[in-house]
Design an enzyme around this catalytic site. Structure first.
Site, short mmCIF file in Angstrom:
data_model
loop_
_atom_site.label_atom_id
_atom_site.label_comp_id
_atom_site.label_asym_id
_atom_site.label_seq_id
_atom_site.Cartn_x
_atom_site.Cartn_y
_atom_site.Cartn_z
N ALA A 115 0.80 -1.24 0.00
CA ALA A 115 0.00 0.00 0.00
C ALA A 115 0.83 1.28 0.00
O ALA A 115 0.26 2.37 -0.06
CB ALA A 115 -0.98 0.03 1.17
N ALA A 116 2.16 1.18 0.03
CA ALA A 116 2.97 2.40 0.08
C ALA A 116 2.73 3.28 -1.14
O ALA A 116 2.63 4.51 -1.04
CB ALA A 116 4.45 2.05 0.19
#
Length: 305
Positions: free
Chosen positions: A251-252
């Site tokens: 999810a970065a």
């Protein structure tokens, strides 16, 4: 007044396994620690992150008529999202992603689209009634939904931001007409252009190649531990990364795009917005999970100071 963002994208349940390394073909490897089911999906991650960074967010997605779908809708409401444009699909299950998380924090993801693949142009056209300042989408939904998001954003005078997550080389970028900001990572950049942005020269070559495919105001290449690279059609800037321990990269990139968009809507400054996004993405990799790794606005502001 908070800026309004419409996110058109995927919503999944992530099934996360911890592994010392990715097993070879034919190899059986025992997972380390406990497995977990957590909320995820690139659209969901982006929507929740944008809300955490101060935007007024509407989310256009589909979930299955099942327990996972119910869980996701409840979570999105708790996170403050406008859930009017989330449809419960009676034909498909809620999307699922199997995340294999290695000890070094890197991950490998196998996604089952489920209800996400039924998000269509009618869904997007209904959702645009929220009158957004910006529309964000990515390639985890069908091409028709991406194209509809670009078209409706242009019709409403909203900025169109495309996160290139789940990119494919055959996507017809030219049908998108105009993109305010395109944010591919290194792998996605290579898929879309055939050029690996592993040095400054190749970052520039890849950015120009992307701009030759479609009208893009800003290309922002997400380079992981090397930070990000911003190209505006004339000038380029390499933005240094934030030094953080890497725990989980899941999810970065979604957090980065949400932060970039919310800050850009506030300031109109793409360089300052990229610095803000670098800080947000850096904080995200220092925690485990997808939505659970999203930092607060205060945390990002503190690391940016």
């Amino acid at each position: 007044m908070a800026k309004r963002i419409l996110v058109v994208g995927s919503a999944n349940i992530d099934f996360v396994l911890n592994t010392p390394y990715i097993p070879a073909p034919g190899e059986t490897l025992i997972s380390q620690g406990n497995y977990v089911f957590t909320p995820g999906g690139k659209g969901a991650n982006t929507a929740v992150a944008a809300a955490a960074f101060g935007a007024d967010v509407s989310f256009c997605t589909r979930v299955g008529d099942d327990a996972y779908g119910d869980r996701l809708i409840s979570l999105f409401a708790e996170k403050g999202l406008d859930t009017r444009f989330i449809k419960v699909d009676r034909l498909e299950q809620t999307g699922l992603a199997v995340v294999m998380l290695e000890q070094n924090g890197k991950n490998r993801i196998l996604a089952f689209s489920g209800a996400n693949k039924r998000i269509n142009d009618s869904d997007v056209e209904a959702a645009i009634s929220c009158y957004p300042d910006a529309v964000i989408t990515q390639f985890e939904v069908q091409p028709e939904a991406v194209i509809a998001a670009a078209r409706t954003a242009a019709d409403e005078g909203a900025k169109f931001i495309l996160d290139a997550g789940a990119a494919t080389s055959d996507f017809p970028l030219s049908k998108l007409e105009q993109i305010e900001i395109l944010t591919p990572n290194e792998v996605e950049t290579e898929i879309l252009t055939g050029i690996r942005p592993n040095n400054l020269e190749n970052c520039l070559r890849a950015s120009i190649a992307l701009c030759n495919k479609v009208d893009i105001k800003y290309v922002v290449l997400k380079l992981g531990a090397r930070g990000c690279y911003v190209y505006d059609g004339k000038y380029s800037h390499l933005i240094s990364p934030c030094e953080v321990p890497v725990v989980d990269t899941t999810a970065a990139g979604d957090v980065f795009t949400a932060a970039l968009t919310t800050e850009f809507l506030r300031t109109g400054d793409i360089i300052d917005s990229a610095k803000f996004a670098n800080a947000a993405g850096g904080l995200a990799v220092s925690k485990k999970g997808a939505i659970t790794s999203i930092p607060t606005l205060e945390e990002v502001r503190n690391i940016c100071m």
